[in-house]
Design a protein around this motif. Structure first.
Motif, PDB file in Angstrom:
ATOM      1  N   ILE A 143       0.839  -1.202   0.000  1.00  0.00           N
ATOM      2  CA  ILE A 143       0.000   0.000   0.000  1.00  0.00           C
ATOM      3  C   ILE A 143       0.875   1.254   0.000  1.00  0.00           C
ATOM      4  N   GLY A 144       1.925   1.240   0.810  1.00  0.00           N
ATOM      5  CA  GLY A 144       2.809   2.393   0.906  1.00  0.00           C
ATOM      6  C   GLY A 144       3.505   2.725  -0.393  1.00  0.00           C
ATOM      7  N   PHE A 145       4.005   1.708  -1.075  1.00  0.00           N
ATOM      8  CA  PHE A 145       4.689   1.967  -2.338  1.00  0.00           C
ATOM      9  C   PHE A 145       3.717   2.248  -3.479  1.00  0.00           C
ATOM     10  N   ALA A 146       2.494   1.761  -3.380  1.00  0.00           N
ATOM     11  CA  ALA A 146       1.507   2.010  -4.439  1.00  0.00           C
ATOM     12  C   ALA A 146       0.980   3.451  -4.384  1.00  0.00           C
ATOM     13  N   PHE A 147       0.782   3.973  -3.179  1.00  0.00           N
ATOM     14  CA  PHE A 147       0.159   5.287  -3.050  1.00  0.00           C
ATOM     15  C   PHE A 147       1.099   6.387  -2.567  1.00  0.00           C
ATOM     16  N   PHE A 148       2.203   5.997  -1.953  1.00  0.00           N
ATOM     17  CA  PHE A 148       3.114   6.980  -1.365  1.00  0.00           C
ATOM     18  C   PHE A 148       4.539   6.663  -1.799  1.00  0.00           C
ATOM     19  N   ASN A 149       5.496   7.229  -1.090  1.00  0.00           N
ATOM     20  CA  ASN A 149       6.890   6.964  -1.404  1.00  0.00           C
ATOM     21  C   ASN A 149       7.563   6.212  -0.253  1.00  0.00           C
ATOM     22  N   PHE A 150       8.830   5.974  -0.408  1.00  0.00           N
ATOM     23  CA  PHE A 150       9.600   5.202   0.554  1.00  0.00           C
ATOM     24  C   PHE A 150       9.595   5.841   1.942  1.00  0.00           C
ATOM     25  N   GLU A 151       9.718   7.146   1.996  1.00  0.00           N
ATOM     26  CA  GLU A 151       9.792   7.846   3.275  1.00  0.00           C
ATOM     27  C   GLU A 151       8.494   7.772   4.074  1.00  0.00           C
ATOM     28  N   ILE A 152       7.406   7.530   3.423  1.00  0.00           N
ATOM     29  CA  ILE A 152       6.125   7.398   4.115  1.00  0.00           C
ATOM     30  C   ILE A 152       5.820   5.931   4.423  1.00  0.00           C
ATOM     31  N   ALA A 153       6.255   5.022   3.570  1.00  0.00           N
ATOM     32  CA  ALA A 153       5.960   3.605   3.760  1.00  0.00           C
ATOM     33  C   ALA A 153       6.701   3.003   4.951  1.00  0.00           C
ATOM     34  N   ILE A 154       7.939   3.362   5.151  1.00  0.00           N
ATOM     35  CA  ILE A 154       8.744   2.751   6.210  1.00  0.00           C
ATOM     36  C   ILE A 154       8.226   3.080   7.620  1.00  0.00           C
ATOM     37  N   PRO A 155       7.855   4.320   7.938  1.00  0.00           N
ATOM     38  CA  PRO A 155       7.314   4.568   9.288  1.00  0.00           C
ATOM     39  C   PRO A 155       6.050   3.772   9.601  1.00  0.00           C
ATOM     40  N   SER A 156       5.272   3.429   8.590  1.00  0.00           N
ATOM     41  CA  SER A 156       4.076   2.621   8.854  1.00  0.00           C
ATOM     42  C   SER A 156       4.464   1.221   9.325  1.00  0.00           C
ATOM     43  N   ILE A 157       5.535   0.690   8.786  1.00  0.00           N
ATOM     44  CA  ILE A 157       6.007  -0.632   9.207  1.00  0.00           C
ATOM     45  C   ILE A 157       6.503  -0.566  10.645  1.00  0.00           C
ATOM     46  N   ILE A 158       7.172   0.509  10.973  1.00  0.00           N
ATOM     47  CA  ILE A 158       7.645   0.683  12.347  1.00  0.00           C
ATOM     48  C   ILE A 158       6.466   0.788  13.306  1.00  0.00           C
ATOM     49  N   ARG A 159       5.429   1.523  12.924  1.00  0.00           N
ATOM     50  CA  ARG A 159       4.236   1.636  13.771  1.00  0.00           C
ATOM     51  C   ARG A 159       3.559   0.283  13.940  1.00  0.00           C
ATOM     52  N   PHE A 160       3.396  -0.448  12.839  1.00  0.00           N
ATOM     53  CA  PHE A 160       2.777  -1.769  12.909  1.00  0.00           C
ATOM     54  C   PHE A 160       3.570  -2.672  13.844  1.00  0.00           C
ATOM     55  N   SER A 161       4.867  -2.716  13.668  1.00  0.00           N
ATOM     56  CA  SER A 161       5.717  -3.591  14.476  1.00  0.00           C
ATOM     57  C   SER A 161       5.697  -3.192  15.945  1.00  0.00           C
ATOM     58  N   THR A 162       5.698  -1.904  16.213  1.00  0.00           N
ATOM     59  CA  THR A 162       5.665  -1.436  17.593  1.00  0.00           C
ATOM     60  C   THR A 162       4.374  -1.844  18.281  1.00  0.00           C
ATOM     61  N   VAL A 163       3.271  -1.690  17.595  1.00  0.00           N
ATOM     62  CA  VAL A 163       1.981  -2.069  18.176  1.00  0.00           C
ATOM     63  C   VAL A 163       1.907  -3.581  18.363  1.00  0.00           C
ATOM     64  N   PHE A 164       2.398  -4.332  17.405  1.00  0.00           N
ATOM     65  CA  PHE A 164       2.388  -5.791  17.483  1.00  0.00           C
ATOM     66  C   PHE A 164       3.196  -6.253  18.699  1.00  0.00           C
ATOM     67  N   VAL A 165       4.374  -5.685  18.885  1.00  0.00           N
ATOM     68  CA  VAL A 165       5.227  -6.048  20.013  1.00  0.00           C
ATOM     69  C   VAL A 165       4.610  -5.565  21.323  1.00  0.00           C
ATOM     70  N   ALA A 166       4.023  -4.383  21.334  1.00  0.00           N
ATOM     71  CA  ALA A 166       3.399  -3.857  22.551  1.00  0.00           C
ATOM     72  C   ALA A 166       2.256  -4.756  23.018  1.00  0.00           C
ATOM     73  N   TYR A 167       1.501  -5.283  22.083  1.00  0.00           N
ATOM     74  CA  TYR A 167       0.407  -6.194  22.435  1.00  0.00           C
ATOM     75  C   TYR A 167       0.952  -7.396  23.197  1.00  0.00           C
ATOM     76  N   TYR A 168       2.020  -7.983  22.682  1.00  0.00           N
ATOM     77  CA  TYR A 168       2.582  -9.169  23.334  1.00  0.00           C
ATOM     78  C   TYR A 168       3.355  -8.824  24.588  1.00  0.00           C
ATOM     79  N   LEU A 169       3.868  -7.620  24.698  1.00  0.00           N
ATOM     80  CA  LEU A 169       4.500  -7.183  25.941  1.00  0.00           C
ATOM     81  C   LEU A 169       3.447  -7.064  27.038  1.00  0.00           C
ATOM     82  N   ILE A 170       2.328  -6.458  26.718  1.00  0.00           N
ATOM     83  CA  ILE A 170       1.231  -6.352  27.682  1.00  0.00           C
ATOM     84  C   ILE A 170       0.725  -7.743  28.055  1.00  0.00           C
ATOM     85  N   ALA A 171       0.592  -8.618  27.080  1.00  0.00           N
ATOM     86  CA  ALA A 171       0.111  -9.979  27.338  1.00  0.00           C
ATOM     87  C   ALA A 171       1.089 -10.763  28.204  1.00  0.00           C
ATOM     88  N   SER A 172       2.367 -10.471  28.104  1.00  0.00           N
ATOM     89  CA  SER A 172       3.361 -11.235  28.862  1.00  0.00           C
ATOM     90  C   SER A 172       3.230 -11.021  30.370  1.00  0.00           C
TER      91      SER A 172
END
Length: 110
Positions: A72-101
């Protein structure tokens, strides 16, 4: 599955409202994309939070989320916008499992 979709929608909506009104980029499309990354992270983390699934299967699903965001990021935006979305996704994914731990069951579903 239904609850995971609810987490996706509610997470996206709340994150978009926060991004748009308080700390956004000033571009509604980018704010919505980042909010979707946040909601997707919570929804997918909840979906794969199953004790009967092995770790490789859970990680495979998270890779699917990353690939979706990159596409989605590369289709509609550029590299500089796509990469922070991956960081946000990964942070939320890890935070969920940190809370669950901190729970005895190691899951937020139970």
């Amino acid at each position: 599955m239904k609850r995971a979709l609810i987490y996706l929608v509610v997470g996206t909506l709340l994150s978009f409202l926060f991004q748009f009104f308080l700390s956004g980029t000033g571009l509604p499309k980018v704010d919505l994309y980042y909010a979707f990354a946040f909601g997707l992270g919570w929804g997918m983390a909840y979906y794969v939070d199953r004790p009967d699934w092995e770790l490789p299967k859970k990680m495979g699903f998270s890779i699917i989320g990353v690939v979706l965001l990159v596409a989605i990021g590369f289709a509609f935006f550029n590299f500089e916008i796509a990469i922070p979305s991956i960081i946000r996704f990964s942070t939320v994914f890890v935070a969920y499992y940190l809370i669950a731990s901190f729970r005895e069951s190691k899951s937020l579903r139970q």
